[in-house]
Write a protein that holds these residues in place. Sequence first.
Motif, short mmCIF file in Angstrom:
data_model
loop_
_atom_site.label_atom_id
_atom_site.label_comp_id
_atom_site.label_asym_id
_atom_site.label_seq_id
_atom_site.Cartn_x
_atom_site.Cartn_y
_atom_site.Cartn_z
N PHE A 224 0.83 -1.21 0.00
CA PHE A 224 0.00 0.00 0.00
C PHE A 224 0.84 1.23 0.00
N GLN A 225 1.81 1.22 0.92
CA GLN A 225 2.63 2.39 1.13
C GLN A 225 3.29 2.79 -0.18
N TYR A 360 0.95 7.17 7.92
CA TYR A 360 1.46 6.03 8.65
C TYR A 360 0.92 4.75 8.08
N ASN A 361 1.64 3.69 8.35
CA ASN A 361 1.33 2.36 7.85
C ASN A 361 -0.17 2.06 8.03
N LEU A 362 -0.78 1.54 6.97
CA LEU A 362 -2.21 1.22 7.01
C LEU A 362 -2.53 0.23 8.12
N MET A 363 -1.56 -0.60 8.46
CA MET A 363 -1.81 -1.62 9.47
C MET A 363 -1.48 -1.13 10.88
N GLU A 365 -2.40 0.69 13.97
CA GLU A 365 -3.72 1.12 14.45
C GLU A 365 -3.64 2.47 15.16
#
Lengths: 552, 552
Positions: A224-225, A360-363, A365
């Motif tokens: 994604f990133q 920030y990283n989609l994963m 939280e």
Amino acid sequence: MNGGFMQCSANYMPLSPISFLERAAVVNGEKPSVVYGGIRFSWKETHQRCLNFASALVRLGISRHDVVAAIAPNIPALYELHFSVPMAGAILCALNIRLDSPTLSLILQQLEAKVILVDYQYLQVVLQALEKLSPKICKPPLLILIPECDQLSSNGTIDHDLPPGSLNYNDLQGSTAEPDFEIRRPLNECDPISVNYTSGSTGNPKGVVYSHRATYLNSLGAIFQSEMAKMPVFLWTVDMFRCNGWCFPWAVAALGGTNIFLRENHSAKLIFEAIDLHKVIHLCGSPCILNILAHHASKSDQIRPLKSTVNILVAGALPPPQILNQVAKLGFNVSHGYGMTEALGPAIVTPCKPELKSQYNLMMEGVDVKDPSTMESVPYDGKTMGEIMFRGNTLMLGYLKNSKAMIEPFQGGWYRTGDLAIRHSDGYIQMKDRARDMIISGGEAISTLEVEAVLLTHPCVLEAAVVGRNDDCLGKTPCAFVKLKEGFCSGGNSSTSEEIMKFCGEKLPAYMVPKAVVFGDLPLNSTGKIQKFVLREKANKQVCAETTMLHE
Amino acid sequence: MNGGFMQCSANYMPLSPISFLERAAVVNGEKPSVVYGGIRFSWKETHQRCLNFASALVRLGISRHDVVAAIAPNIPALYELHFSVPMAGAILCALNIRLDSPTLSLILQQLEAKVILVDYQYLQVVLQALEKLSPKICKPPLLILIPECDQLSSNGTIDHDLPPGSLNYNDLQGSTAEPDFEIRRPLNECDPISVNYTSGSTGNPKGVVYSHRATYLNSLGAIFQSEMAKMPVFLWTVDMFRCNGWCFPWAVAALGGTNIFLRENHSAKLIFEAIDLHKVIHLCGSPCILNILAHHASKSDQIRPLKSTVNILVAGALPPPQILNQVAKLGFNVSHGYGMTEALGPAIVTPCKPELKSQYNLMMEGVDVKDPSTMESVPYDGKTMGEIMFRGNTLMLGYLKNSKAMIEPFQGGWYRTGDLAIRHSDGYIQMKDRARDMIISGGEAISTLEVEAVLLTHPCVLEAAVVGRNDDCLGKTPCAFVKLKEGFCSGGNSSTSEEIMKFCGEKLPAYMVPKAVVFGDLPLNSTGKIQKFVLREKANKQVCAETTMLHE
């Protein structure tokens, strides 16, 4: 609604990056997976090779959760180990090729590795490390030599300087997987898949353990990133022994992409050639890759702008803007990541384009800046300092055999990065410094990163590091260590301490200006990070010496 | 290595698509989330609106795992419910707007919904359905009316034809979330998040239950599949009540994209206008969307080719090649999905370009064609028929209150689709027919899909369906039901049964040629699928009649 729903093997499978390879073998079976000089494999072949070696590991007696270590540059075998070792139920530890034999010995002892795979170039250092292992504490691991991958198998003759019983990777690849070999999938998706040693800017390397779940999700996060499309061409300039190459070994398999490997992955000439020949779309690495590319391009007349955009993601301190501009002009699209081994690599990425915000990283939280004692978030005021903290599924399980270090960073339900930052009104998190590097001088907090950034804009300065030095009156004052560019020397034709302090004084408030400048090489650790704890000692010894001189 | 690693709230959080909205509010806070006519929201606003309504649901007494039903076209409120309902710990059931009141009443009874949100256009059918509810079995749900979203709140005056106590969505949005409202995240990521009713080609609708984990992962799968970049512009032509819009409500939030809503989402004129105005990049839907676009473009002089490529993913039977060509010429990039409600939508996607292979969902761990009794995979021989089966994390939890139907499809550790297929040597899975639709005639298996595909290439045929009709000698023979295009009628100027059979005879082996052709409208269910069970009855009644006639 009252549930009563059950997970069964049809609708619940532990998340594991092993799946990505299995799918690639079906969906992209004939497409190229690996290119390394004249060597080419398809995804079907890579899948078969991983099965072969996983089966061999099981035959050799490897059990679930045993550690398999490896020391190799970015070559196809190390890529394969990212799948084959987990397929045997074991845990991969890819070791830094720049480790010296005492450190290597220490790490092998902690790991209790059952097997160590060794690229032929690193045989000597490993043999020295193995000699140092205390046989009482630790049974030495089985050594498997990795020759060049197009070399014929050994025909059973193993170098006589290898420990008895040693094996050869190409020999083991020669026999295909047992027909009844079954992949040892994780029983629980939170089972460990790998250990990655931090460089340890404190000088104390720690084994950071990743889970199947975290690496699966972070591989998706990495895709994604970088907005990778299907079947990307990925050039391996980031070392696979660093956070498992930030999870890209698995991410590229998920997309059925092509991995381009270079043994010399920091040669600008080879990088430019590979980009041209293979139509590379993505590469990653430490920021020094930008220096290398810019430097090479400025020296060579043959480097034309790239035919199409190449995305580079670098993680670490950014090089000065002029380098970024040079690289952008060549046709690279640069992004800058902030992260750490504990967060599986870059957790926040900022495109080097002013119109784009950091993400920030989609994963991940939660990403917050908090007061580390009250755990309250700091206001979005652009001035209140707090500690950057993360929570989410793409964080380490913990540190290997280090229960104290394991609990501390997760206290309060957040991962404490140890990095200090402020938050701006638009939500942008601006990192100020490592907590332990921050200098408190006369009550003012000085970000050493900010002072270093100014030093790096000085035309003669190549590298710079600032640390605090004890001061009876102010507590600490900033002390700069500076390495000058080729052709410049301190004093003489270019820079004196006074001139550099004056330069800083024009760009920084007085309290931030270094009160001392020391010229020379900077001490680096095995991953190329400046060892500030060495410089701190040095700075304070100097103070002592000066004080002694004063008192004499 | 012996683990001893613990998951804690820092490094383990249940996967849930709620996270995507929270991240979008931080990372893409000021970017547009929703565009609907003159209405525009940013991600911060959408996040706040979802918090408001989640908080209202809790205030109204909604408990964890209660069902909240909704009946609405693709409007912003239905989008918001995809987040706000799970944020209140509840389960969303978005109902098909084409349901009639008896079916709706039946479903509401099964759901035991505590709340039903009703778009003003569908109020009458819901009121009729509520009247039919047996108060002994089921307490009627609280009704919340959804007016147009730019309408002022009701000021407390509720239509007097609404049940007492009914509320208004805009009123509830008027009060912001309680400051101490805490999102009720799933305690376990396998907790249910939604129910989606299958259209039931057998005439028996089933409530298919999805989990937080499955929808989270399938949202990511949908992004991969469609290669969506960050911040895509997504036009809502797929109905959100169908497999939760195939998870795109959550996928678009994950990417911080913009959702374009149209109340009339099957109007070609509005679709072309929206594409032009909002620079739409992606849209999805049933294949009829292709017919609609091609038909409109061929009629209108004003439709120029698109300014830039628009990706369309359609799921269902493909329209004939001439329609595909027309749509491709306009600048659409079409892919075709195969899937079902139980697999959260399309599980295998084939780009409509001969050079690209079909791919299965990245999150689907296994896709196989198996003998349903032995569970052996069929060979890659292009002829042996088997049942398509799936396993992976993007499958339903099970069927609501239907324990028999819940166990059956997962028997053997795989989800049995009920669809028959063969596998070609390159791995390509070619679907032949629904198991129950396949006709066995004189020992030969006839794929009704293949006969229908030929019928659809006939210049006069608009729609076609083939079913088996009892035959004393052959067991079954194919019987075709055909709807002709506007301007054509059977007999007269165009097509007779004989002519159509002759047409088929030129393109199909004799045993596959329909032995009877019946003209007229085809019976469709509420989701637009042809009801073959109705046609089968009709075909066999006809045989009876013919037999009777013969005997007379």
